[in-house]
Design an enzyme around this catalytic site. Structure first.
Site, PDB file in Angstrom:
ATOM      1  N   LYS A 245       3.992  11.541 -11.231  1.00  0.00           N
ATOM      2  CA  LYS A 245       3.175  10.853 -12.232  1.00  0.00           C
ATOM      3  C   LYS A 245       3.615   9.307 -12.426  1.00  0.00           C
ATOM      4  CE  LYS A 245       0.353  14.104 -14.658  1.00  0.00           C
ATOM      5  NZ  LYS A 245       0.270  14.870 -16.205  1.00  0.00           N
TER       6      LYS A 245
ATOM      7  N   ARG B 118      -0.988  22.461 -14.271  1.00  0.00           N
ATOM      8  CA  ARG B 118      -0.085  21.122 -14.748  1.00  0.00           C
ATOM      9  C   ARG B 118      -0.412  20.790 -16.213  1.00  0.00           C
ATOM     10  NH1 ARG B 118       1.976  16.380 -11.114  1.00  0.00           N
ATOM     11  NH2 ARG B 118       3.419  15.399 -12.834  1.00  0.00           N
TER      12      ARG B 118
ATOM     13  N   HIS C 195       1.657  17.984 -26.762  1.00  0.00           N
ATOM     14  CA  HIS C 195       1.222  16.517 -26.516  1.00  0.00           C
ATOM     15  C   HIS C 195       0.013  15.885 -27.511  1.00  0.00           C
ATOM     16  CE1 HIS C 195       4.580  16.905 -23.641  1.00  0.00           C
ATOM     17  NE2 HIS C 195       4.375  15.424 -23.292  1.00  0.00           N
TER      18      HIS C 195
ATOM     19  N   HIS D 228       9.141   9.542 -28.267  1.00  0.00           N
ATOM     20  CA  HIS D 228       8.200  10.659 -27.565  1.00  0.00           C
ATOM     21  C   HIS D 228       8.598  12.122 -27.728  1.00  0.00           C
ATOM     22  CE1 HIS D 228       5.326  12.039 -24.839  1.00  0.00           C
ATOM     23  NE2 HIS D 228       6.440  12.737 -24.036  1.00  0.00           N
TER      24      HIS D 228
ATOM     25  N   LYS E 166       9.179  22.925 -13.265  1.00  0.00           N
ATOM     26  CA  LYS E 166       8.369  21.666 -13.151  1.00  0.00           C
ATOM     27  C   LYS E 166       7.916  21.784 -11.603  1.00  0.00           C
ATOM     28  CE  LYS E 166       6.591  17.713 -13.823  1.00  0.00           C
ATOM     29  NZ  LYS E 166       6.542  16.448 -14.662  1.00  0.00           N
TER      30      LYS E 166
ATOM     31  N   GLU F  85      -3.274  17.735 -11.287  1.00  0.00           N
ATOM     32  CA  GLU F  85      -3.599  18.228 -12.625  1.00  0.00           C
ATOM     33  C   GLU F  85      -5.029  18.647 -12.548  1.00  0.00           C
ATOM     34  OE1 GLU F  85      -1.444  16.380 -15.800  1.00  0.00           O
ATOM     35  OE2 GLU F  85      -3.117  16.891 -17.366  1.00  0.00           O
TER      36      GLU F  85
ATOM     37  N   ASN G  46       1.433  19.492 -21.150  1.00  0.00           N
ATOM     38  CA  ASN G  46       0.742  18.952 -22.271  1.00  0.00           C
ATOM     39  C   ASN G  46       1.126  19.525 -23.373  1.00  0.00           C
ATOM     40  OD1 ASN G  46       0.251  16.709 -20.650  1.00  0.00           O
ATOM     41  ND2 ASN G  46      -1.775  17.471 -20.160  1.00  0.00           N
TER      42      ASN G  46
ATOM     43  N   HIS H 131       0.945  12.969 -29.496  1.00  0.00           N
ATOM     44  CA  HIS H 131       0.331  11.919 -29.269  1.00  0.00           C
ATOM     45  C   HIS H 131      -0.178  11.239 -30.359  1.00  0.00           C
ATOM     46  CE1 HIS H 131      -2.383   8.854 -27.569  1.00  0.00           C
ATOM     47  NE2 HIS H 131      -1.441   8.558 -26.564  1.00  0.00           N
TER      48      HIS H 131
ATOM     49  N   ARG I 252       0.850  -1.345  -0.012  1.00  0.00           N
ATOM     50  CA  ARG I 252      -0.129  -0.162   0.124  1.00  0.00           C
ATOM     51  C   ARG I 252       0.900   1.033   0.022  1.00  0.00           C
ATOM     52  NH1 ARG I 252      -3.311  -2.981   3.909  1.00  0.00           N
ATOM     53  NH2 ARG I 252      -4.832  -3.911   2.617  1.00  0.00           N
TER      54      ARG I 252
ATOM     55  N   GLU J  99      11.547  18.553 -24.572  1.00  0.00           N
ATOM     56  CA  GLU J  99      10.971  18.555 -23.464  1.00  0.00           C
ATOM     57  C   GLU J  99      11.746  20.032 -22.492  1.00  0.00           C
ATOM     58  OE1 GLU J  99       8.294  17.400 -22.600  1.00  0.00           O
ATOM     59  OE2 GLU J  99       8.076  15.282 -23.356  1.00  0.00           O
TER      60      GLU J  99
HETATM   61  P1  NAD Z   1      13.227   5.386 -21.642  1.00  0.00           P
HETATM   62  O1  NAD Z   1      13.294   5.154 -20.518  1.00  0.00           O
HETATM   63  O2  NAD Z   1      12.654   4.361 -22.576  1.00  0.00           O
HETATM   64  O3  NAD Z   1      14.877   5.754 -22.306  1.00  0.00           O
HETATM   65  C1  NAD Z   1      15.295   5.901 -23.341  1.00  0.00           C
HETATM   66  C2  NAD Z   1      16.441   4.823 -23.972  1.00  0.00           C
HETATM   67  O4  NAD Z   1      17.366   5.319 -23.353  1.00  0.00           O
HETATM   68  C3  NAD Z   1      16.023   3.552 -23.404  1.00  0.00           C
HETATM   69  O5  NAD Z   1      16.415   2.642 -24.346  1.00  0.00           O
HETATM   70  C4  NAD Z   1      16.887   3.527 -22.132  1.00  0.00           C
HETATM   71  O6  NAD Z   1      17.376   2.149 -21.790  1.00  0.00           O
HETATM   72  C5  NAD Z   1      18.176   4.234 -22.595  1.00  0.00           C
HETATM   73  N1  NAD Z   1      19.055   4.915 -21.489  1.00  0.00           N
HETATM   74  C6  NAD Z   1      18.408   5.420 -20.513  1.00  0.00           C
HETATM   75  N2  NAD Z   1      19.544   6.119 -19.793  1.00  0.00           N
HETATM   76  C7  NAD Z   1      20.589   5.832 -20.468  1.00  0.00           C
HETATM   77  C8  NAD Z   1      21.994   6.428 -20.168  1.00  0.00           C
HETATM   78  N3  NAD Z   1      22.217   7.146 -19.349  1.00  0.00           N
HETATM   79  N4  NAD Z   1      22.866   5.675 -21.191  1.00  0.00           N
HETATM   80  C9  NAD Z   1      22.504   4.932 -22.122  1.00  0.00           C
HETATM   81  N5  NAD Z   1      21.078   4.682 -22.298  1.00  0.00           N
HETATM   82  C10 NAD Z   1      20.254   5.091 -21.464  1.00  0.00           C
HETATM   83  O7  NAD Z   1      12.673   6.638 -22.177  1.00  0.00           O
HETATM   84  P2  NAD Z   1      12.362   8.231 -21.687  1.00  0.00           P
HETATM   85  O8  NAD Z   1      12.498   9.104 -23.209  1.00  0.00           O
HETATM   86  O9  NAD Z   1      13.498   8.624 -20.795  1.00  0.00           O
HETATM   87  O10 NAD Z   1      11.139   8.532 -21.083  1.00  0.00           O
HETATM   88  C11 NAD Z   1       9.928   8.038 -21.739  1.00  0.00           C
HETATM   89  C12 NAD Z   1       8.754   7.496 -20.838  1.00  0.00           C
HETATM   90  O11 NAD Z   1       8.594   8.466 -19.939  1.00  0.00           O
HETATM   91  C13 NAD Z   1       7.468   7.220 -21.650  1.00  0.00           C
HETATM   92  O12 NAD Z   1       7.317   5.992 -21.107  1.00  0.00           O
HETATM   93  C14 NAD Z   1       6.633   8.326 -21.086  1.00  0.00           C
HETATM   94  O13 NAD Z   1       5.400   8.203 -21.215  1.00  0.00           O
HETATM   95  C15 NAD Z   1       7.204   8.663 -20.028  1.00  0.00           C
HETATM   96  N6  NAD Z   1       7.087   9.938 -19.347  1.00  0.00           N
HETATM   97  C16 NAD Z   1       6.487  10.134 -18.053  1.00  0.00           C
HETATM   98  C17 NAD Z   1       6.152  11.406 -17.587  1.00  0.00           C
HETATM   99  C18 NAD Z   1       5.807  11.602 -16.115  1.00  0.00           C
HETATM  100  O14 NAD Z   1       5.600  12.713 -15.779  1.00  0.00           O
HETATM  101  N7  NAD Z   1       5.599  10.645 -15.180  1.00  0.00           N
HETATM  102  C19 NAD Z   1       6.685  12.495 -18.251  1.00  0.00           C
HETATM  103  C20 NAD Z   1       7.182  12.269 -19.639  1.00  0.00           C
HETATM  104  C21 NAD Z   1       7.370  11.058 -19.886  1.00  0.00           C
HETATM  105  N1  GLY Z   2       5.018  15.446 -17.842  1.00  0.00           N
HETATM  106  C1  GLY Z   2       3.565  16.036 -17.646  1.00  0.00           C
HETATM  107  C2  GLY Z   2       3.443  16.258 -16.146  1.00  0.00           C
HETATM  108  O1  GLY Z   2       4.100  15.539 -15.309  1.00  0.00           O
HETATM  109  O2  GLY Z   2       2.210  16.512 -15.820  1.00  0.00           O
END
Ligand code: NAD
Ligand code: GLY
Length: 367
Positions: free
Chosen positions: A143, A242, A249, A267, A227, A237, A246, A253, A121, A185
């Site tokens: 998030k 917040r 996006h 992305h 942020k 949000e 987007n 998207h 939990r 971003e």
């Molecule tokens: P990711 O985590 O898939 O990383 C991108 C690639 O880089 C992967 O292949 C990973 O293995 C590699 N990698 C990571 N760090 C590395 C490093 N230092 N050296 C070498 N390789 C490395 O993708 P991302 O772009 O970091 O994140 C995308 C995800 O984040 C999506 O799922 C998206 O929905 C999510 N997201 C979440 C939020 C949130 O607020 N929670 C906001 C934006 C995006």
């Molecule tokens: N990446 C969008 C948010 O955190 O709200």
């Protein structure tokens, strides 16, 4: 020098520490949280080198740690991987008072954060983001989510980390394409409400991408401060603040969906093209100067990011792209909120956009 930024959320407030080389000094911050117990470090196979370095630095400080290495990629945000991760954390004996470390990009941060939201939990977690996208966006704000067959990020929770440690030096191993995608971003914060920061990006974006450490530190700290302010103002949000994050996006998207959420368009590339389209749509409707929309497109081109449908490799009709938008989780009572712009740094939420109008605008875009 360490930059310290606080996400002000009352008794759930937490610090974000930003410093070049911070991973080597992570034990200073993690040892007090480990309280003599074994720390679980969850990472993915591409980040294993950094996980090993962290394990060794912790061991030197007398902190035991165990790595859990998940497969890299978006498919790790799944029910199966979540279940396997929870089982591993339970087998390690993680308790509610423990802190789990998420060392990786947004995928690792999102799945580990969600596991920690539901494990017993709720247990604590620490974000150590290793992509630029995760450092400036996903590691801050709580998030967490996994994907299902019905769509991305549809199952999740708000669960704030206890601490975020950001070391820009880990970006040195990040593939160039991922770095550029994360840069979209960064620029987004300037486009939302900070024209001076957008101008800084125009002047220093190339240096940041090329590896200039000062440029990276400045941009990350600036973006994270923005942020943190936004999250403190609208954690869940609900008041429109917040939602500004987007920007790009909704269009992006649709492009990502059309590309099948595949490596064809990652992305941040979708976000870049989406921001360009949001500005072009705003300009086409007389809301925003055409010069501002042009500045956005020029900047994306100058750093090798897509500035519209053609550069994103999307040839689909407007109707088809709008159909993707209809599946957006932000769709409510038949309307979709759009982030539009009155200019660079003057983004606003519009809930009155007609999707037929969006389709016609997209049909008129060069392919
Ligand atoms: P990711 O985590 O898939 O990383 C991108 C690639 O880089 C992967 O292949 C990973 O293995 C590699 N990698 C990571 N760090 C590395 C490093 N230092 N050296 C070498 N390789 C490395 O993708 P991302 O772009 O970091 O994140 C995308 C995800 O984040 C999506 O799922 C998206 O929905 C999510 N997201 C979440 C939020 C949130 O607020 N929670 C906001 C934006 C995006
Ligand atoms: N990446 C969008 C948010 O955190 O709200």
């Amino acid at each position: 020098m360490t930059t310290r930024i606080t996400v002000a959320l009352g008794d759930r407030s937490y610090p974000i520490l930003i410093e070049a080389g911070l991973l080597d000094r992570a034990a200073d911050h993690l040892a007090p949280l480990a309280r003599g117990r074994t720390l679980a470090i969850v990472t993915d196979a591409n980040v294993e080198g950094h996980a090993t370095a962290l394990h060794e630095t912790l061991a030197a400080a007398g902190v035991r740690s165990e790595a859990i290495v998940l497969p890299p990629g978006e498919s790790t945000k799944s029910w199966d991987q979540l279940a396997a991760l929870c089982d591993r954390l339970l087998a390690l004996g993680v308790e509610r008072g423990d802190h789990v470390v998420a060392l990786g990009g947004g995928v690792i941060g999102d799945v580990v954060g969600f596991a920690c939201a539901i494990l017993k939990r709720g247990c604590h977690f620490v974000q150590i983001p290793t992509t630029l996208l995760a450092q400036v966006d996903s590691s801050v704000g709580g998030k967490t989510a996994i994907n299902t067959r019905a769509g991305k990020n549809l199952i999740g929770a708000f669960h704030q980390p206890a601490l975020v440690l950001i070391d820009p030096d880990v970006l040195d191993t990040l593939p160039d394409r991922e770095l550029r995608a994360g840069y979209a971003e960064v620029v987004k914060y300037g486009l939302i409400d900070d024209p001076a920061f957008f101008a800084w990006c125009e002047a220093h974006g190339d240096a940041l991408i090329a590896g200039d450490r000062d440029a990276r530190l400045y941009a990350i700290a600036h973006a994270v401060a923005a942020k943190a302010r936004i999250v403190a103002a609208d954690e869940h949000e609900t008041n429109g603040t917040r939602a500004l994050l987007n920007l790009g996006h909704t269009f992006g998207h649709a492009l990502e969906a059309e590309a099948g959420f595949s490596g064809a368009l990652i992305h941040g590339e979708g976000v870049a093209a989406g921001c360009a389209l949001a500005f072009a749509f705003s300009a086409a409707h007389g809301l925003c100067p055409t010069e501002d929309a042009a500045r956005v497109a020029v900047h994306w081109r100058s750093v090798g990011l897509p500035d519209g449908l053609a550069a994103a490799g999307i040839g689909a009709s407007g109707a088809r792209l709008v159909d993707h938008m209809r599946h957006d989780k932000k769709m409510a009572a038949g309307t979709l909120p759009f982030l539009l712009a009155r200019g660079i740094g003057a983004t606003f939420l519009d809930r009155t956009v007609d999707l037929a109008d969006v389709a016609a605008f997209l049909d008129a875009q060069p392919r």
